[in-house]
Design a protein around this motif. Sequence first.
Motif, PDB file in Angstrom:
ATOM      1  N   VAL A 194       1.024  -1.229   0.122  1.00 50.89           N
ATOM      2  CA  VAL A 194      -0.195   0.051  -0.087  1.00 50.89           C
ATOM      3  C   VAL A 194       0.834   1.114  -0.075  1.00 50.89           C
ATOM      4  CG1 VAL A 194      -1.524   1.249   1.402  1.00 50.89           C
ATOM      5  CG2 VAL A 194      -2.171  -1.094   1.192  1.00 50.89           C
ATOM      6  N   ALA A 195       0.528   2.031  -1.111  1.00 49.80           N
ATOM      7  CA  ALA A 195       1.744   3.314  -1.085  1.00 49.80           C
ATOM      8  C   ALA A 195       1.078   4.397  -0.512  1.00 49.80           C
ATOM      9  CB  ALA A 195       1.905   3.533  -2.448  1.00 49.80           C
ATOM     10  N   GLY A 196       0.288   4.119   0.907  1.00 48.78           N
ATOM     11  CA  GLY A 196       0.005   5.326   1.623  1.00 48.78           C
ATOM     12  C   GLY A 196      -1.652   5.605   1.575  1.00 48.78           C
ATOM     13  N   GLY A 226       6.610  -5.208  -2.073  1.00 43.49           N
ATOM     14  CA  GLY A 226       6.693  -3.725  -2.624  1.00 43.49           C
ATOM     15  C   GLY A 226       6.460  -2.704  -1.570  1.00 43.49           C
ATOM     16  N   PHE A 227       6.188  -1.354  -2.119  1.00 45.15           N
ATOM     17  CA  PHE A 227       6.125  -0.061  -1.256  1.00 45.15           C
ATOM     18  C   PHE A 227       5.118  -0.476   0.065  1.00 45.15           C
ATOM     19  CE2 PHE A 227       7.282   1.667  -5.226  1.00 45.15           C
ATOM     20  CZ  PHE A 227       8.554   2.156  -4.902  1.00 45.15           C
ATOM     21  N   GLY A 275       8.567   3.022   4.519  1.00 44.53           N
ATOM     22  CA  GLY A 275       8.977   4.544   5.067  1.00 44.53           C
ATOM     23  C   GLY A 275       7.486   5.293   5.458  1.00 44.53           C
ATOM     24  N   GLN A 276       7.862   6.443   6.262  1.00 47.22           N
ATOM     25  CA  GLN A 276       6.787   7.223   6.852  1.00 47.22           C
ATOM     26  C   GLN A 276       7.234   8.639   6.113  1.00 47.22           C
ATOM     27  OE1 GLN A 276       4.602   4.391   9.333  1.00 47.22           O
ATOM     28  NE2 GLN A 276       4.148   6.665   8.354  1.00 47.22           N
ATOM     29  N   PRO A 277       6.608   8.894   4.923  1.00 47.49           N
ATOM     30  CA  PRO A 277       7.004   9.919   4.265  1.00 47.49           C
ATOM     31  C   PRO A 277       5.934  11.520   4.408  1.00 47.49           C
ATOM     32  CG  PRO A 277       5.714   8.784   2.768  1.00 47.49           C
ATOM     33  CD  PRO A 277       5.882   8.205   3.908  1.00 47.49           C
ATOM     34  N   GLY A 337      11.795  10.862   6.678  1.00 43.82           N
ATOM     35  CA  GLY A 337      11.012  10.453   5.639  1.00 43.82           C
ATOM     36  C   GLY A 337      11.528   9.190   4.769  1.00 43.82           C
ATOM     37  N   ALA A 338      12.744   8.867   5.062  1.00 42.43           N
ATOM     38  CA  ALA A 338      13.558   7.959   3.996  1.00 42.43           C
ATOM     39  C   ALA A 338      12.858   6.814   4.188  1.00 42.43           C
ATOM     40  CB  ALA A 338      14.928   7.883   4.542  1.00 42.43           C
TER      41      ALA A 338
END
Length: 261
Positions: free
Chosen positions: A64-66, A107-108, A132-134, A166-167
């Motif tokens: 899930v990309a966010g 994946g992401f 990541g937590q962007p 956010g890396a």
Amino acid sequence: MTTYNTLTLEKNEGIGILTINRPKMLNALNQEVLEELSFALDEVETDFSIRVLIVTGSGTKAFVAGADIKEMKEKNAVEGRIFSSLGNAVFSKLEQLRQPTIAAVNGFALGGGCELALACDIRIGAENAKFGQPEVGLGIVPGFGGTQRLPRLVGIGKAKELIYTGANVAAEEAYRIGLLNKVVAVEALLEETKTMAKKIMRNSPLGTEGSKKAINQGMQMGLQQGLVLESEIFGALFATEDQKEGMAAFVEKRKAQFENK
Ligand code: CO8
């Protein structure tokens, strides 16, 4: 199999597989996904045929990309708070689900995707998994539990580093810091996750459910209160068939047949 608009719930041999299914949007979480996730989790909670739940994303590019940035973009402060509360309520429902849960991270897993994985009990990642937590780059903070569950899992210093920079963190590094329980080949992800699910399913469902409750609730308490809770759950299991069967099977040198009662 139950098909929702944005996700599917398959049930096979005791394993539920919940797949977020918006591949063109890299499975981003919008309001509809969160609402359907809530319904699907109610379905899992009350289905005694499901012993372990696997949560994954469709395709190999993204778990899930966010949260859906396009949907969030125009929200005002009240709408932002309500969206965050909805996500937190749904992810807490997932965290407190009766059955053990495993995130199969393909994946992401960014922002709300990382937070979805954090709300599962165990995380198995494909070699292409990226966490990541962007959010700080978008002018917000993690809003679906990241500021709370990430430090509890990887420690406060590492969580602050990940959230402030956010890396992205690749699979091997995620494993090293305790964000992933295991890293596997991309093509083996679902099979390896099912193998872990089957290992869990050999044991008493009430034993795993009680352990989950003791760990989750205990993490909110001081040690002495947590130990009292553990003794209460431990004692209550002596009134179950699963405890009688588990101990009888050991003494009789045979495999236990647990019936979840
Ligand atoms: N939201 C909406 N759409 C998205 C998202 C997202 N999070 N991620 C990807 N998409 C869409 C893209 O816009 C694109 O759609 P289109 O073709 O229509 O433009 C499609 O998915 C494919 O993505 P890309 O073309 O960008 O694919 P790339 O391979 O080039 O890049 C990345 C992949 C690196 C994953 C990139 O898509 C990306 O950076 N995505 C956003 C990641 C992100 O910032 N996630 C955090 C979002 S914020 C959040 O989750 C907060 C949670 C708490 C909310 C609290 C509410 C108050």
